[in-house]
Design an enzyme around this catalytic site. Structure first.
Site, PDB file in Angstrom:
ATOM      1  N   TYR A 161       0.856  -1.456   0.187  1.00 38.00           N
ATOM      2  CA  TYR A 161       0.040   0.135  -0.033  1.00 38.00           C
ATOM      3  C   TYR A 161       0.935   1.227   0.141  1.00 38.00           C
ATOM      4  CZ  TYR A 161      -3.413   3.257   1.852  1.00 38.00           C
ATOM      5  OH  TYR A 161      -4.238   4.339   2.068  1.00 38.00           O
TER       6      TYR A 161
HETATM    7  N1  LIG Z   1      -9.544   6.291   5.600  1.00 35.47           N
HETATM    8  C1  LIG Z   1      -8.213   6.520   5.850  1.00 35.47           C
HETATM    9  O1  LIG Z   1      -8.137   6.770   7.054  1.00 35.47           O
HETATM   10  C2  LIG Z   1      -7.418   6.906   4.689  1.00 35.47           C
HETATM   11  C3  LIG Z   1      -6.142   7.296   5.025  1.00 35.47           C
HETATM   12  C4  LIG Z   1      -5.114   7.650   4.108  1.00 35.47           C
HETATM   13  C5  LIG Z   1      -5.519   7.470   2.689  1.00 35.47           C
HETATM   14  N2  LIG Z   1      -6.790   6.941   2.552  1.00 35.47           N
HETATM   15  C6  LIG Z   1      -7.114   6.942   0.934  1.00 35.47           C
HETATM   16  O2  LIG Z   1      -8.219   7.394   0.692  1.00 35.47           O
HETATM   17  C7  LIG Z   1      -9.051   6.913  -0.158  1.00 35.47           C
HETATM   18  C8  LIG Z   1     -10.359   6.372   0.028  1.00 35.47           C
HETATM   19  O3  LIG Z   1     -10.396   5.431   1.085  1.00 35.47           O
HETATM   20  P1  LIG Z   1     -11.477   5.264   2.282  1.00 35.47           P
HETATM   21  O4  LIG Z   1     -11.042   5.214   3.540  1.00 35.47           O
HETATM   22  O5  LIG Z   1     -12.700   5.837   1.904  1.00 35.47           O
HETATM   23  O6  LIG Z   1     -11.854   3.736   1.637  1.00 35.47           O
HETATM   24  P2  LIG Z   1     -12.984   2.544   1.738  1.00 35.47           P
HETATM   25  O7  LIG Z   1     -14.075   3.360   2.694  1.00 35.47           O
HETATM   26  O8  LIG Z   1     -12.347   1.259   2.012  1.00 35.47           O
HETATM   27  O9  LIG Z   1     -13.689   2.821   0.455  1.00 35.47           O
HETATM   28  C9  LIG Z   1     -13.039   2.320  -0.507  1.00 35.47           C
HETATM   29  C10 LIG Z   1     -13.578   2.675  -1.983  1.00 35.47           C
HETATM   30  O10 LIG Z   1     -12.927   2.090  -3.144  1.00 35.47           O
HETATM   31  C11 LIG Z   1     -14.058   1.136  -3.919  1.00 35.47           C
HETATM   32  N3  LIG Z   1     -13.200   0.081  -4.365  1.00 35.47           N
HETATM   33  C12 LIG Z   1     -12.441  -0.788  -3.532  1.00 35.47           C
HETATM   34  N4  LIG Z   1     -11.963  -1.677  -4.490  1.00 35.47           N
HETATM   35  C13 LIG Z   1     -12.132  -1.355  -5.808  1.00 35.47           C
HETATM   36  C14 LIG Z   1     -12.256  -2.143  -6.955  1.00 35.47           C
HETATM   37  N5  LIG Z   1     -11.598  -3.076  -7.277  1.00 35.47           N
HETATM   38  N6  LIG Z   1     -12.608  -1.361  -8.081  1.00 35.47           N
HETATM   39  C15 LIG Z   1     -13.419   0.017  -7.923  1.00 35.47           C
HETATM   40  N7  LIG Z   1     -13.550   0.241  -6.826  1.00 35.47           N
HETATM   41  C16 LIG Z   1     -13.040  -0.095  -5.726  1.00 35.47           C
HETATM   42  C17 LIG Z   1     -15.093   0.890  -2.730  1.00 35.47           C
HETATM   43  O11 LIG Z   1     -16.092   0.577  -3.612  1.00 35.47           O
HETATM   44  P3  LIG Z   1     -16.716  -0.925  -3.756  1.00 35.47           P
HETATM   45  O12 LIG Z   1     -16.472  -1.814  -2.684  1.00 35.47           O
HETATM   46  O13 LIG Z   1     -18.080  -0.810  -4.073  1.00 35.47           O
HETATM   47  O14 LIG Z   1     -15.879  -1.497  -5.077  1.00 35.47           O
HETATM   48  C18 LIG Z   1     -15.191   2.208  -2.273  1.00 35.47           C
HETATM   49  O15 LIG Z   1     -16.114   2.939  -2.581  1.00 35.47           O
HETATM   50  C19 LIG Z   1      -8.382   5.677  -0.642  1.00 35.47           C
HETATM   51  O16 LIG Z   1      -7.466   5.945  -1.800  1.00 35.47           O
HETATM   52  C20 LIG Z   1      -7.355   5.585   0.673  1.00 35.47           C
HETATM   53  O17 LIG Z   1      -6.282   4.640   0.519  1.00 35.47           O
HETATM   54  C21 LIG Z   1      -7.792   6.661   3.489  1.00 35.47           C
END
Ligand SMILES: NC(=O)c1ccc[n+]([C@@H]2O[C@H](COP(=O)([O-])OP(=O)(O)OC[C@H]3O[C@@H](n4cnc5c(N)ncnc54)[C@H](OP(=O)(O)O)[C@@H]3O)[C@@H](O)[C@H]2O)c1
Length: 286
Positions: A161
């Site tokens: 990651y």
């Molecule tokens: N949350 C944090 O603390 C945090 C910290 C640092 C960075 N980030 C970054 O912020 C972004 C959003 O994170 P989040 O926390 O909101 O993640 P999340 O709640 O796990 O949501 C992930 C999203 O990505 C989609 N996704 C996953 N696999 C996929 C695939 N194979 N094809 C298409 N879509 C896919 C999921 O939709 P489906 O399951 O419907 O496909 C969902 O809408 C990410 O890039 C993450 O790395 C988050």
């Protein structure tokens, strides 16, 4: 520095937000749609996308959905082609879809590790490549990539990651430098742990932990995406306090990362998360 393309957020323009079915994505989609642009939401889950779209339409925002699995071969090209046929073009791409299974590097197969890189790095590259020709033809466009501080602070158990998210920072820098003069800009938003929505918050809830003060709000992330476009910022770092300074210090003194993780309790928490994930995995396999 001249600000270009801030009008891609306004009415008459189309934005594509990936990862819009849950987590931070729906908030980004809402914030972008509030600026006036039509927002196409994508993710794998059609039903979750439909629920998010319905809530946004209730708020009188202009949105539509196109489900796609971005780890499938050719998915990016097909997704972009579909939207271009429906809408005439994509003016803003927000590569937000991503995440990490939160399992130990060595306990995952190499294919499982490579899938993490696919979702977090290869899919954003493929989508950027697919939207770029149309953006260049129209002489306008902006790509926002959502990255993470994980690599910079050696956040525990995030090898693949962290590699992908650091890769996304480099990709964005070069993309911006190469195409900005032709009307297409790029920004990267580098996140620390996020509270209120998304994977970080889900993990805290699952582990029964209180949200620590150093987590940034999901709403602040959504606003930062809009700010990155409006002000045409190269990089925004979303950490509490002087985020850019902290990131710079980490780059100069990389050895501080593990010490900060230990001091903040992240190492212990993530070791526990690894144990929970492995136990779940073993139960599934049996
Ligand atoms: N949350 C944090 O603390 C945090 C910290 C640092 C960075 N980030 C970054 O912020 C972004 C959003 O994170 P989040 O926390 O909101 O993640 P999340 O709640 O796990 O949501 C992930 C999203 O990505 C989609 N996704 C996953 N696999 C996929 C695939 N194979 N094809 C298409 N879509 C896919 C999921 O939709 P489906 O399951 O419907 O496909 C969902 O809408 C990410 O890039 C993450 O790395 C988050």
């Amino acid at each position: 520095m001249t600000v270009i393309n801030s009008n891609v957020l306004e009415s008459g323009h189309t934005a594509l937000v990936t990862g819009a079915s849950r987590g931070i994505g729906p908030l980004i989609a809402r914030e972008v749609a509030k600026q006036g642009a039509h927002v196409v939401l994508t993710g794998r889950s059609a039903s979750e996308l439909a629920a998010v779209a319905s809530a946004l339409r209730t708020a009188r925002l202009s949105v539509s959905t196109v489900p796609a699995d971005l780890t499938q071969l050719d998915a990016a090209r097909i997704l972009v082609q579909t939207i271009e046929q429906q809408r005439g073009g994509i003016d803003l791409l927000v590569n937000n879809a991503g995440g990490d299974p939160q399992r130990e590097f060595q306990s995952m197969t190499v294919d499982e590790n490579l899938r993490i890189v696919h979702l977090n790095l290869l899919a954003p590259i493929a989508l950027s490549h697919a939207v770029l020709s149309g953006m260049l033809d129209r002489g306008r466009g902006h790509i926002v990539n959502v990255s993470a501080i994980a690599g910079r602070i050696a956040f525990p158990h995030t090898e693949a990651y962290a590699a992908a998210k650091d890769g996304l920072i480099g990709f964005t820098r070069v993309l911006r430098s190469d195409y900005r003069g032709r009307g297409v800009s790029a920004s990267v938003v580098i996140l620390g742990a996020v509270r209120g929505a998304g994977q970080g918050q889900r993990t805290m809830d699952e582990m029964g932990l209180r949200t620590p003060p150093f987590m940034v709000s999901a709403e602040a992330v959504a606003k930062a995406v809009v700010r990155a476009v409006r002000r045409d910022r190269a990089e925004l770092v979303l950490l509490p306090g002087p985020g850019r300074l902290l990131k710079a210090v980490m780059d100069i003194f990389p050895g501080f990362g593990p010490a900060i993780n230990r001091a903040s309790g992240s190492t212990k928490t993530m070791d526990n998360v690894m144990r929970v994930r492995e136990a779940k995995r073993n139960a599934e396999v049996k």
